[in-house]
Design an enzyme around this catalytic site. Structure first.
Site, PDB file in Angstrom:
ATOM      1  N   LYS A  79      37.530  34.738  41.788  1.00 59.87           N
ATOM      2  CA  LYS A  79      38.142  35.747  40.918  1.00 59.87           C
ATOM      3  C   LYS A  79      39.652  35.743  41.144  1.00 59.87           C
ATOM      4  O   LYS A  79      40.111  35.640  42.291  1.00 59.87           O
ATOM      5  CB  LYS A  79      37.550  37.126  41.250  1.00 59.87           C
ATOM      6  N   SER A 156      34.983  44.347  35.899  1.00 56.54           N
ATOM      7  CA  SER A 156      36.107  43.470  35.704  1.00 56.54           C
ATOM      8  C   SER A 156      35.845  42.013  36.093  1.00 56.54           C
ATOM      9  O   SER A 156      36.583  41.135  35.650  1.00 56.54           O
ATOM     10  CB  SER A 156      37.299  43.986  36.521  1.00 56.54           C
ATOM     11  N   SER A 180      32.470  46.613  39.292  1.00 53.74           N
ATOM     12  CA  SER A 180      32.945  45.331  38.748  1.00 53.74           C
ATOM     13  C   SER A 180      32.211  44.084  39.196  1.00 53.74           C
ATOM     14  O   SER A 180      32.426  43.017  38.616  1.00 53.74           O
ATOM     15  CB  SER A 180      34.425  45.159  39.053  1.00 53.74           C
TER      16      SER A 180
HETATM   17  N1  GLN Z   1      35.009  49.743  35.120  1.00 57.23           N
HETATM   18  C1  GLN Z   1      35.574  50.394  36.239  1.00 57.23           C
HETATM   19  C2  GLN Z   1      37.037  50.642  36.018  1.00 57.23           C
HETATM   20  O1  GLN Z   1      37.489  50.330  34.964  1.00 57.23           O
HETATM   21  C3  GLN Z   1      35.350  49.611  37.496  1.00 57.23           C
HETATM   22  C4  GLN Z   1      36.294  48.498  37.676  1.00 57.23           C
HETATM   23  C5  GLN Z   1      36.132  47.826  39.015  1.00 57.23           C
HETATM   24  O2  GLN Z   1      35.137  48.009  39.694  1.00 57.23           O
HETATM   25  N2  GLN Z   1      37.148  47.100  39.409  1.00 57.23           N
HETATM   26  O3  GLN Z   1      37.729  51.139  36.835  1.00 57.23           O
END
Ligand code: GLN
Length: 486
Positions: A79, A156, A180
């Protein structure tokens, strides 16, 4: 004819390498070809085939001399939130467009030390803020399960989940702040685990919300997650929040008897907006575990209804502070101005995308004098109550079973989601509370809906009890018999 090497799990590929059925170079070449053919998914933002091949050559030498390491020659995608020495790392933000870190994150250093090869850097929501990969400066990732219209891969870690699903890496790293790793895994029909907070070092991972961020693997199955997590986790003096606990060999928990284990079903998780097919699979998953001798118990997590609001105060608060470092001076893109202040403003205005700006503004607001008590402090108190909910629930059960997300993957550019950011945030209803409590949780595919799209189930464990999660997951995986795409 040799089988398609990209269809092998990490465990299988490792066997093949050990038994000299194929070389690490052959394995990496197969993945590089698949990666190039799979560019339409937009899963990679930086491809590093020459690095992977050079690493594979070293792996082959070690296989020949009988000195192979745990992950020798296994091609991974990383990532783009993990700093990789001398490899561009952008967090999928324009503000870091040209950033090449001079150092390696601890997690990727561990993976390298274990012999893994790096195919490239994977797409993600900008600074990991999002749940659909649509906030990336490089554009959205396309879900490999898409039918007529392109669907989101989730976020994400959308690039990680899509790449694993499409067989354009053998496994991937992800990070999870509020879901995410788990939500994109569910949308793409792959398996991912967010370990307990502190299991993996955050050193060299660009910070979003430091009290929530955790690294973990996304892989083809439960066993591969166990193999990768063992090689990612561990105490690190460079991260004061990393835990000094023994990292077990998670693989040895797989297939263990779950007879007598208590599986908690939180009654508050039957939320409005929960898709009927997801709900039906949830019942089915509970029945499968029951048939294996586990006991299903109803539990209560009474503060569930506050979890999203709490998360969307705490995460932006920490983000606004963490992202203050991107000032145009120290890293990445600089947009000059008449004065120093202008340069800051121009760099941040042009460098950050809309969602990141929204979070910075919310975060700055909830931390500002006069509002700090009303929002941030209150959110911290509720966070404690959410933590206590889980503590109490775990008096009655060993693991908790919930859906990972209320629906299957939705269309890229979905109008409802674009109109109101809150609709997108509601998707995180099953994942954020776990993050606020710092607990380990895995998402694994349970089946397809009537449109042929994968759905995921989440298993939540006690703090540092990944063992119960792996045990239960391996049983559920066997009984669900989900057919992977690759
Ligand atoms: N969807 C969540 C957010 O937008 C989680 C994102 C994440 O875990 N990095 O914050």
């Amino acid at each position: 004819m040799m089988t398609d090497l990209t269809e092998l799990t990490i465990a299988e590929a490792r066997e093949g390498l050990k038994n000299k059925k194929f070389s690490a170079t052959e394995l990496n070449k197969a993945y590089i070809a698949a990666m190039e053919k799979g560019r339409d998914y937009n899963a990679y933002v930086t491809e590093t085939p020459e690095i992977a091949l050079a690493q594979a050559e070293e792996s082959d030498k070690r296989y020949l001399s009988g000195q192979a390491k745990d992950l020798d020659g296994i091609p991974l995608g990383i990532k783009d939130l993990f700093c990789t020495q001398n490899i561009r790392t952008t967090a999928c933000s324009k503000i870091l467009d040209n950033f090449v870190p001079p150092y390696e994150s601890t997690v990727t250093a561990h993976l390298k030390d274990a012999g893994a090869t790096f195919l490239g850097k994977l797409n993600m929501d900008e600074f990991a803020m999002g749940g659909s990969n649509e906030t990336s400066a490089f554009g959205p990732v396309k879900n490999p399960w898409s039918k007529n219209i392109p669907l989101v891969a989730g976020g994400s870690s959308g690039g990680s989940a899509a790449a694993v699903a499409a067989g354009i890496c053998a496994g991937a790293t992800g990070t999870d702040t509020g879901g995410s790793i788990r939500q994109p895994s569910a949308y793409c029909g792959v398996t991912g685990i967010k370990p307990s907070y502190g299991r993996c070092s955050r050193y060299g991972i660009m910070a979003f919300a430091s009290s929530l961020d955790q690294a973990g693997p996304i892989a083809k199955d439960v066993r591969d997650c166990a193999i990768l997590l063992k090689n990612m986790a561990g105490f690190d003096a460079k991260d004061s929040t990393s835990v000094d606990a023994i990292v077990p060999d998670f693989e040895k928990f797989l297939g263990a008897d779950i007879k007598g284990m208590k599986i908690g079903i939180p009654k508050e998780y039957r939320v409005e907006g929960l898709d009927a097919e997801v709900a039906a699979y949830w019942d089915k998953a509970a029945d499968m575990l029951k048939a294996r001798g586990a006991e299903i118990v109803e539990i209560s997590l009474p503060h569930t209804k506050y979890a999203l609001a709490t998360y969307y105060i705490i995460a932006p608060a920490e983000a606004s502070s963490n992202l203050a470092r991107y000032d145009g001076l120290r890293y990445g893109e600089r947009v000059n101005g008449k004065s120093l202040d202008d340069m800051y403003i121009n760099s941040r205005t042009q460098g950050f995308g809309k969602e990141v700006k929204r979070r910075i503004m919310i975060g700055t607001y909830v931390l500002s004098a006069g509002y700090y008590d009303a929002y941030y402090l209150k959110a911290q108190k509720v966070r404690r109550l959410i933590w206590q909910d889980f503590r109490d629930a775990f008096e009655k059960c060993d693991v908790i079973l919930t859906p990972t997300a209320p629906t299957a993957a939705f269309a890229i550019g979905d109008k409802e989601m674009q109109k109101n950011p809150i609709t997108m945030w509601l998707n995180d209803v099953y994942t954020v509370a776990v993050s606020l409590a710092g607990l380990p949780a895995m998402s694994l595919p349970i089946g397809l809906n009537k449109d042929g799209l994968p759905l995921g189930m989440q298993l939540i464990g006690k703090y540092l009890d990944e063992e119960s999660v792996f045990k239960t997951a391996s049983t559920l995986e066997k009984d669900a018999a989900f057919k992977r795409m690759k």
